[in-house]
Write a protein that holds these residues in place. Structure first.
Motif, PDB file in Angstrom:
ATOM      1  N   LYS A  52     -13.529  38.379  15.558  1.00  0.00           N
ATOM      2  CA  LYS A  52     -13.135  37.844  16.858  1.00  0.00           C
ATOM      3  C   LYS A  52     -14.307  37.075  17.458  1.00  0.00           C
ATOM      4  CE  LYS A  52     -11.288  39.185  21.362  1.00  0.00           C
ATOM      5  NZ  LYS A  52     -10.879  40.308  22.230  1.00  0.00           N
ATOM      6  N   PRO A  53     -14.107  35.815  17.823  1.00  0.00           N
ATOM      7  CA  PRO A  53     -15.232  35.032  18.345  1.00  0.00           C
ATOM      8  C   PRO A  53     -15.744  35.606  19.664  1.00  0.00           C
ATOM      9  CG  PRO A  53     -13.147  33.884  18.679  1.00  0.00           C
ATOM     10  CD  PRO A  53     -12.845  35.072  17.807  1.00  0.00           C
ATOM     11  N   PRO A  54     -17.045  35.582  19.863  1.00  0.00           N
ATOM     12  CA  PRO A  54     -17.599  36.109  21.112  1.00  0.00           C
ATOM     13  C   PRO A  54     -17.250  35.213  22.290  1.00  0.00           C
ATOM     14  CG  PRO A  54     -19.306  35.032  19.818  1.00  0.00           C
ATOM     15  CD  PRO A  54     -18.082  35.071  18.960  1.00  0.00           C
ATOM     16  N   ARG A  55     -17.206  35.781  23.477  1.00  0.00           N
ATOM     17  CA  ARG A  55     -16.933  35.006  24.677  1.00  0.00           C
ATOM     18  C   ARG A  55     -18.210  34.845  25.465  1.00  0.00           C
ATOM     19  NH1 ARG A  55     -16.530  35.055  29.921  1.00  0.00           N
ATOM     20  NH2 ARG A  55     -15.003  33.715  30.965  1.00  0.00           N
ATOM     21  N   TYR A  56     -18.516  33.597  25.830  1.00  0.00           N
ATOM     22  CA  TYR A  56     -19.716  33.325  26.610  1.00  0.00           C
ATOM     23  C   TYR A  56     -19.320  33.013  28.060  1.00  0.00           C
ATOM     24  CZ  TYR A  56     -21.554  32.894  21.896  1.00  0.00           C
ATOM     25  OH  TYR A  56     -21.884  33.135  20.590  1.00  0.00           O
TER      26      TYR A  56
END
Length: 227
Positions: A52-56
């Motif tokens: 799951k791509p990280p959220r910035y």
């Protein structure tokens, strides 16, 4: 009699041991299956979490380095959807917050702390440019300034207003025209031209919406002001 009793005892013990063995074998098989399923599910969960791509902050595409503030902003869409300005995961202006309007929308942020200082919008179609000029003059050195157009942000702009915005680091403000879409992030007291600016001209041959160009978006990392 004693022999018969002993034989019965041996048979009973044998049956007990056989039953116990069978039960333990079945239980171990089920336990192994359950543990296998458990570990398999755990591995899948870990894999899902790892992919799951990280959220910035503000939903930007990559993390900002230390001593930088994350920001993301978008101009308005025609005269229907208002602009949006986010800094450090804090939505400063948006249609949902009901604090945007036709013209130029502007948010001020403390250059040292990233704290929001003020938000306003100035009608550059049917309003007066004088209050906008006074607001620009009142901005303190070290303040981060973010601007986005909605509907029309240029008709009432005069030379003085454009000059004050240029002093904040803008290079496109002198070319901003009727119903152009424009987003800009600069600062009061900036020594160079800002790298954070996007401008799309209103052109009937290329407009995405009838009478308006497409939404223009921008994201980035603003250096924290150092003493």
């Amino acid at each position: 009699m004693r022999v018969a009793g002993a034989a019965k005892l041996v048979v009973a013990v044998a049956i007990f041991l056989l039953t116990f063995y069978v039960i333990t074998q079945v239980f171990e098989i089920k336990m192994d299956a359950n543990l296998g399923n458990l570990f398999a599910r755990s591995a899948l969960d870990i894999a899902a979490r790892s992919t799951k791509p990280p959220r910035y902050k503000c939903g930007i595409s990559k993390a900002c380095p230390e001593k930088h503030f994350a920001f993301k902003m978008a101009s308005g869409a025609a005269n229907v959807v208002g602009p949006k300005i986010c800094v450090e995961d804090n939505i400063l202006m948006s249609g949902v917050k009901n604090n945007v309007g036709r013209g130029i929308n502007i948010a001020l942020v403390n250059g040292k702390t990233g704290e929001a200082l003020n938000t306003k919008y100035f009608d550059m179609w049917g309003g007066d440019v004088a209050p906008f000029i006074e607001f620009l003059k009142s901005i303190q050195d070290g303040t981060i300034v973010l601007m986005g157009t909605y509907d029309d942000g240029a008709t009432k702009l005069n030379e003085e207003a454009r000059k004050l915005i240029a002093e904040l680091g803008s290079t496109s403000i002198n070319n901003l025209g009727f119903r152009d879409n424009w987003v800009f992030c600069g600062g009061k007291g900036i020594k160079t031209k800002s790298p954070f600016e996007q401008h799309i001209k209103n052109n009937k041959d290329t407009n995405k919406y009838e009478g308006w160009p497409e939404v223009v978006e921008m994201e980035g990392c603003i250096p924290q002001k150092q003493d």
